[in-house]
Each structure stands twice: as C-alpha cells, then as structure tokens.
Enzyme design. Structure first.
Site, PDB file in Angstrom:
ATOM      1  N   ARG A  17       0.841  -1.187   0.000  1.00 33.05           N
ATOM      2  CA  ARG A  17       0.000   0.000   0.000  1.00 33.05           C
ATOM      3  C   ARG A  17       0.883   1.246   0.000  1.00 33.05           C
ATOM      4  O   ARG A  17       2.061   1.188   0.332  1.00 33.05           O
ATOM      5  CB  ARG A  17      -0.915  -0.006   1.228  1.00 33.05           C
ATOM      6  CG  ARG A  17      -1.911  -1.144   1.242  1.00 33.05           C
ATOM      7  CD  ARG A  17      -2.491  -1.352   2.635  1.00 33.05           C
ATOM      8  NE  ARG A  17      -3.175  -0.158   3.114  1.00 33.05           N
ATOM      9  CZ  ARG A  17      -3.528   0.031   4.390  1.00 33.05           C
ATOM     10  NH1 ARG A  17      -3.251  -0.890   5.291  1.00 33.05           N
ATOM     11  NH2 ARG A  17      -4.159   1.130   4.753  1.00 33.05           N
ATOM     12  N   SER A  19       0.613   4.071   1.825  1.00 36.91           N
ATOM     13  CA  SER A  19       0.668   4.933   3.000  1.00 36.91           C
ATOM     14  C   SER A  19       2.096   5.055   3.505  1.00 36.91           C
ATOM     15  O   SER A  19       2.959   4.220   3.222  1.00 36.91           O
ATOM     16  CB  SER A  19      -0.216   4.366   4.116  1.00 36.91           C
ATOM     17  OG  SER A  19       0.365   3.197   4.668  1.00 36.91           O
ATOM     18  N   LYS A  98      -2.098  -7.961  11.063  1.00 34.57           N
ATOM     19  CA  LYS A  98      -3.441  -7.791  11.630  1.00 34.57           C
ATOM     20  C   LYS A  98      -4.487  -7.448  10.568  1.00 34.57           C
ATOM     21  O   LYS A  98      -5.691  -7.563  10.830  1.00 34.57           O
ATOM     22  CB  LYS A  98      -3.434  -6.724  12.721  1.00 34.57           C
ATOM     23  CG  LYS A  98      -3.173  -5.313  12.272  1.00 34.57           C
ATOM     24  CD  LYS A  98      -3.122  -4.361  13.466  1.00 34.57           C
ATOM     25  CE  LYS A  98      -2.837  -2.928  13.045  1.00 34.57           C
ATOM     26  NZ  LYS A  98      -3.909  -2.332  12.247  1.00 34.57           N
ATOM     27  N   ASP A  99      -4.039  -7.041   9.360  1.00 36.86           N
ATOM     28  CA  ASP A  99      -4.970  -6.731   8.273  1.00 36.86           C
ATOM     29  C   ASP A  99      -5.254  -7.933   7.380  1.00 36.86           C
ATOM     30  O   ASP A  99      -6.067  -7.839   6.458  1.00 36.86           O
ATOM     31  CB  ASP A  99      -4.413  -5.605   7.398  1.00 36.86           C
ATOM     32  CG  ASP A  99      -4.359  -4.270   8.120  1.00 36.86           C
ATOM     33  OD1 ASP A  99      -5.156  -4.076   9.058  1.00 36.86           O
ATOM     34  OD2 ASP A  99      -3.519  -3.433   7.747  1.00 36.86           O
ATOM     35  N   THR A 142     -11.675   5.843  17.366  1.00 33.33           N
ATOM     36  CA  THR A 142     -11.111   4.587  16.855  1.00 33.33           C
ATOM     37  C   THR A 142     -12.001   4.058  15.739  1.00 33.33           C
ATOM     38  O   THR A 142     -13.205   4.324  15.723  1.00 33.33           O
ATOM     39  CB  THR A 142     -10.971   3.523  17.956  1.00 33.33           C
ATOM     40  OG1 THR A 142     -10.396   2.341  17.403  1.00 33.33           O
ATOM     41  CG2 THR A 142     -12.315   3.159  18.566  1.00 33.33           C
ATOM     42  N   ALA A 143     -11.399   3.317  14.823  1.00 33.29           N
ATOM     43  CA  ALA A 143     -12.178   2.629  13.791  1.00 33.29           C
ATOM     44  C   ALA A 143     -12.223   1.132  14.066  1.00 33.29           C
ATOM     45  O   ALA A 143     -12.825   0.378  13.309  1.00 33.29           O
ATOM     46  CB  ALA A 143     -11.571   2.885  12.415  1.00 33.29           C
ATOM     47  N   SER A 144     -11.594   0.711  15.156  1.00 38.34           N
ATOM     48  CA  SER A 144     -11.490  -0.710  15.483  1.00 38.34           C
ATOM     49  C   SER A 144     -12.624  -1.132  16.408  1.00 38.34           C
ATOM     50  O   SER A 144     -12.770  -0.590  17.517  1.00 38.34           O
ATOM     51  CB  SER A 144     -10.138  -0.994  16.151  1.00 38.34           C
ATOM     52  OG  SER A 144     -10.153  -2.226  16.836  1.00 38.34           O
ATOM     53  N   LEU A 145     -13.399  -2.112  15.999  1.00 37.58           N
ATOM     54  CA  LEU A 145     -14.477  -2.627  16.843  1.00 37.58           C
ATOM     55  C   LEU A 145     -13.898  -3.293  18.096  1.00 37.58           C
ATOM     56  O   LEU A 145     -14.476  -3.204  19.181  1.00 37.58           O
ATOM     57  CB  LEU A 145     -15.332  -3.620  16.055  1.00 37.58           C
ATOM     58  CG  LEU A 145     -16.660  -4.042  16.696  1.00 37.58           C
ATOM     59  CD1 LEU A 145     -17.570  -2.841  16.906  1.00 37.58           C
ATOM     60  CD2 LEU A 145     -17.364  -5.081  15.814  1.00 37.58           C
ATOM     61  N   ARG A 146     -12.731  -3.935  17.955  1.00 40.60           N
ATOM     62  CA  ARG A 146     -12.089  -4.553  19.123  1.00 40.60           C
ATOM     63  C   ARG A 146     -11.711  -3.494  20.154  1.00 40.60           C
ATOM     64  O   ARG A 146     -12.020  -3.625  21.344  1.00 40.60           O
ATOM     65  CB  ARG A 146     -10.833  -5.325  18.702  1.00 40.60           C
ATOM     66  CG  ARG A 146      -9.992  -5.806  19.900  1.00 40.60           C
ATOM     67  CD  ARG A 146      -8.646  -6.345  19.457  1.00 40.60           C
ATOM     68  NE  ARG A 146      -7.819  -5.354  18.771  1.00 40.60           N
ATOM     69  CZ  ARG A 146      -7.053  -4.452  19.394  1.00 40.60           C
ATOM     70  NH1 ARG A 146      -7.021  -4.393  20.709  1.00 40.60           N
ATOM     71  NH2 ARG A 146      -6.322  -3.612  18.693  1.00 40.60           N
ATOM     72  N   ARG A 147     -11.036  -2.438  19.703  1.00 40.06           N
ATOM     73  CA  ARG A 147     -10.636  -1.388  20.635  1.00 40.06           C
ATOM     74  C   ARG A 147     -11.857  -0.726  21.261  1.00 40.06           C
ATOM     75  O   ARG A 147     -11.868  -0.404  22.456  1.00 40.06           O
ATOM     76  CB  ARG A 147      -9.762  -0.356  19.919  1.00 40.06           C
ATOM     77  CG  ARG A 147      -8.378  -0.888  19.556  1.00 40.06           C
ATOM     78  CD  ARG A 147      -7.578   0.111  18.744  1.00 40.06           C
ATOM     79  NE  ARG A 147      -6.231  -0.396  18.450  1.00 40.06           N
ATOM     80  CZ  ARG A 147      -5.583  -0.167  17.340  1.00 40.06           C
ATOM     81  NH1 ARG A 147      -6.149   0.558  16.368  1.00 40.06           N
ATOM     82  NH2 ARG A 147      -4.367  -0.664  17.156  1.00 40.06           N
ATOM     83  N   ARG A 164     -11.071   6.989  11.157  1.00 38.78           N
ATOM     84  CA  ARG A 164     -10.261   6.247  10.199  1.00 38.78           C
ATOM     85  C   ARG A 164      -9.221   7.169   9.593  1.00 38.78           C
ATOM     86  O   ARG A 164      -9.182   8.352   9.855  1.00 38.78           O
ATOM     87  CB  ARG A 164     -11.142   5.626   9.107  1.00 38.78           C
ATOM     88  CG  ARG A 164     -11.956   4.422   9.585  1.00 38.78           C
ATOM     89  CD  ARG A 164     -12.424   3.578   8.414  1.00 38.78           C
ATOM     90  NE  ARG A 164     -11.300   3.072   7.644  1.00 38.78           N
ATOM     91  CZ  ARG A 164     -11.362   2.763   6.342  1.00 38.78           C
ATOM     92  NH1 ARG A 164     -12.488   2.911   5.682  1.00 38.78           N
ATOM     93  NH2 ARG A 164     -10.307   2.314   5.712  1.00 38.78           N
ATOM     94  N   ASN A 166      -4.896   7.421   7.916  1.00 37.88           N
ATOM     95  CA  ASN A 166      -3.551   6.991   8.258  1.00 37.88           C
ATOM     96  C   ASN A 166      -3.126   7.595   9.594  1.00 37.88           C
ATOM     97  O   ASN A 166      -3.866   8.376  10.205  1.00 37.88           O
ATOM     98  CB  ASN A 166      -2.569   7.323   7.132  1.00 37.88           C
ATOM     99  CG  ASN A 166      -2.515   8.816   6.830  1.00 37.88           C
ATOM    100  OD1 ASN A 166      -2.631   9.644   7.727  1.00 37.88           O
ATOM    101  ND2 ASN A 166      -2.328   9.158   5.566  1.00 37.88           N
ATOM    102  N   VAL A 167      -1.934   7.245  10.046  1.00 37.64           N
ATOM    103  CA  VAL A 167      -1.483   7.691  11.363  1.00 37.64           C
ATOM    104  C   VAL A 167      -1.460   9.211  11.461  1.00 37.64           C
ATOM    105  O   VAL A 167      -1.951   9.796  12.436  1.00 37.64           O
ATOM    106  CB  VAL A 167      -0.094   7.096  11.682  1.00 37.64           C
ATOM    107  CG1 VAL A 167       0.473   7.725  12.956  1.00 37.64           C
ATOM    108  CG2 VAL A 167      -0.180   5.584  11.845  1.00 37.64           C
ATOM    109  N   ARG A 170      -4.959  10.640  11.852  1.00 35.03           N
ATOM    110  CA  ARG A 170      -5.549  10.426  13.185  1.00 35.03           C
ATOM    111  C   ARG A 170      -4.890  11.320  14.232  1.00 35.03           C
ATOM    112  O   ARG A 170      -5.572  11.851  15.118  1.00 35.03           O
ATOM    113  CB  ARG A 170      -5.428   8.950  13.567  1.00 35.03           C
ATOM    114  CG  ARG A 170      -6.182   8.030  12.608  1.00 35.03           C
ATOM    115  CD  ARG A 170      -6.221   6.609  13.108  1.00 35.03           C
ATOM    116  NE  ARG A 170      -6.532   5.678  12.031  1.00 35.03           N
ATOM    117  CZ  ARG A 170      -6.978   4.444  12.205  1.00 35.03           C
ATOM    118  NH1 ARG A 170      -7.166   3.980  13.423  1.00 35.03           N
ATOM    119  NH2 ARG A 170      -7.227   3.661  11.188  1.00 35.03           N
ATOM    120  N   CYS A 256     -13.933  -7.945  10.859  1.00 36.85           N
ATOM    121  CA  CYS A 256     -14.140  -6.637  11.469  1.00 36.85           C
ATOM    122  C   CYS A 256     -15.472  -6.563  12.206  1.00 36.85           C
ATOM    123  O   CYS A 256     -15.777  -5.575  12.857  1.00 36.85           O
ATOM    124  CB  CYS A 256     -14.071  -5.547  10.396  1.00 36.85           C
ATOM    125  SG  CYS A 256     -12.417  -5.368   9.695  1.00 36.85           S
TER     126      CYS A 256
END
Length: 325
Positions: A17, A19, A98-99, A142-147, A164, A166-167, A170, A256
């Site tokens: 990618r 980024s 993780k992706d 956050t865009a993470s459901l886990r977090r 959402r 890139n770093v 955010r 996700c």
C-alpha cells in the site's frame, strides 16, 4: 497465465500500500530481500533495482468515511495486492499481519513472518495519561471494533467516535480536538519514528491486541514459499506466536464484525496464549488462556495453531452470537 519467477530471481517485485507506514515497513523488508539476493542493503539504487516496490491502492485506502465492516471487512486492504500477486505483476506482498484475513485466496500463502515489533496498543491523548483517567463521557476515537469494545468494557461511559485514516490523519484529528484520546498500534508509531508520542501503553494481557498485531506478513504464491530470499525473512519465535493468535482468529471466524484480541508469547519451549472476545458494546467479555509445549514436537507451528484454535472454539461455544455485530 500468471508469470512465474525463475528459481533464483534477479529481481523481486514487492507489492505494498502507498501509505507512509506501509512504505516504511516495506522498506525494511525490501533491504532484507536485497541482502538475500546479494546486494549491499546500504546501496539504495541497487536495492531498488533488485527489489522494487510497486505501490497498489486498495479499496480500504480509498474509502475512509465508513468502518471496514460496512464495506466488506479487513480483506479490502489486501484484495487488490493479492490480485497483482496472482496475476504475476508482483512477486510478494508486505502486509500488516493484523490486516490479513484468516482465509487466503487459493494459490497464495503467508510464506514468511519477520521479527515482530511491539504488539501493544498505544493510548494517545491531549492530557490524561491512561484510559482510566479520561473524564466522564470523554470522546474516544477509533475505527477498530475490538478497541471500541475493550474500552467500553472498562469505561462504559465513553463516547466512541469513528476515526479512520492513516497515522498522520488520526494524530491531526486528535490535535484538532475531534477526540479526547485515540488508540493506535504502537508498532506503527515506532516504525514511523513516532513512538515517543504514546501517552501510555495498554497491557496486552489485560486487553489483548489484534491477532498478529506488530508482525508483518510476507505473502507469496504457493510455488515460491521456500525460495532462498523468502527463507531469509523468517523469524521462528514470531511465526509461532502469530500461528497461535491466528489459530484463534480462524476458530472464531473473526472479521471486522467480531471484537477479538489475542496475545501469544514464548517462555522457553512453551507457547502461552490469551484470547478474548467481547460483545460490540463491551458489556460482555469472554476470555480463555492456555499453553502448549512446543520443544519436543515435530511441528511446533501446528501445535501453536492448535492451541489458538482450541481457545477460540471454547470462546465461540460459550459466547455464541453475543460477540458478532
């Protein structure tokens, strides 16, 4: 028909990618591949000649205003790159592990996992040092459901806002006050030279990160999995820990839409693993821990994976549909 590289390729094309983070971590792999092909990794011109990076924009990169679960899941960060791999336009792909979904397209494999970076989540805020110190009703981005689920389990009063990008994006949103705090993978911050920005780090045993977080996945065609340059990238301890974590991912059919965390580590010849899954609102949490002896086994990677599968299946049996959005 897909083009196949020679047995001892003079050039390895690397798909990634575009980024800043992806290019930073791919650059590290690029230099290692070049060294395995006999090139001085400090000679950047030669490195780029024998191991050129091919930038591929994914659907996950293009769509930034919705959660991944709304547009097809985490595979949207790998789909176009995998198509280029199957078509023979590139020879390997570098992903954040993780992706990578639990199931891969037929004919492709995770051929190597280099040494892992720090797997923990980083807490970043405009003041408070820890999640517990945030004011009542603070906004967590956050865009993470886990977090989201893990934080709501500890702080059900928080307001979670989709964040959402890139770093850099955010971090800019945090600085602009769009959120009171955010969570990012510490590994990504470190790879960008931004590790010092973390306000604190989340204990991975208390709140396990995403399966494979901090690790890179080198994906190739099945026929290329044991080429010499591929073998030069492998780290056995990381491979074993990730095998355990992704075993849990496989058992839970996690995507996700499923808040799941897994953290594995090695102590001598033993692989230890903690797996947890939560309801999306964080109200319910299911945790299982276990270990497997690896040192005397013919296939330690399969044993580590079996440990993950067993813990994942135990959670699935206990939780049922409670952990699916």
């Amino acid at each position: 028909m897909p083009t196949q590289p020679p047995a001892h390729p003079s050039q390895v094309r690397i798909g990634a990618r575009g980024s800043k983070l992806s290019l930073a971590q791919t650059g590290t792999v690029q230099r290692r591949i070049a060294a395995a092909l006999g090139v001085d990794p400090s000679d950047q011109a030669e490195v780029e000649r024998v191991a050129p990076i091919v930038v591929i924009t994914t659907t996950g990169d293009r769509i930034q205003d919705r959660r991944l679960l709304e547009i097809g899941g985490k595979g949207l960060f790998t789909k176009e790159i995998e198509e280029a791999l199957m078509d023979g336009r590139i020879d390997c792909a570098v992903h954040s592990m993780k992706d990578v979904p639990a199931a891969l397209p037929e004919g492709l494999c995770i051929a190597a996992i280099p040494e892992r970076e720090d797997p923990r989540d980083a807490f970043l805020s405009r003041g408070p040092e820890r999640l517990e110190d945030l004011t009542q009703g603070a906004i967590l981005g956050t865009a993470s459901l886990r977090r989201q689920a893990q934080c709501l389990h500890r702080r059900p009063d928080l307001q979670v806002q989709l964040l959402r990008g890139n770093v850099d994006t955010r971090l800019a949103k945090l600085a602009a006050g769009e959120a009171d705090a955010i969570l990012l993978a510490y590994a990504g911050l470190r790879r960008l030279g931004l590790g010092h920005l973390a306000t604190s780090l989340i204990d991975p045993k208390a709140a396990p990160p995403a399966p494979g977080q901090g690790a890179l996945a080198i994906e190739t065609r099945e026929a290329d999995r044991d080429l010499p340059w591929v073998q030069a990238l492998r780290c056995e301890p990381t491979t074993l820990a990730v095998a355990a974590e992704r075993g849990a991912l496989t058992a839970l059919e996690a995507s996700c839409k499923t808040p799941i965390g897994a953290h594995a580590w090695l102590e001598g010849g033993t692989c230890k693993l903690i797996v947890e899954a939560l309801s999306p609102d964080g109200r319910l949490r299911f945790r299982h821990a276990g270990e497997a002896e690896l040192s005397q086994l013919a296939d330690p990677q399969e044993s580590a994976r079996a440990l993950g599968i067993s813990l994942g299946e135990a959670i699935k049996a206990e939780a049922g549909d409670a952990i699916v959005l």
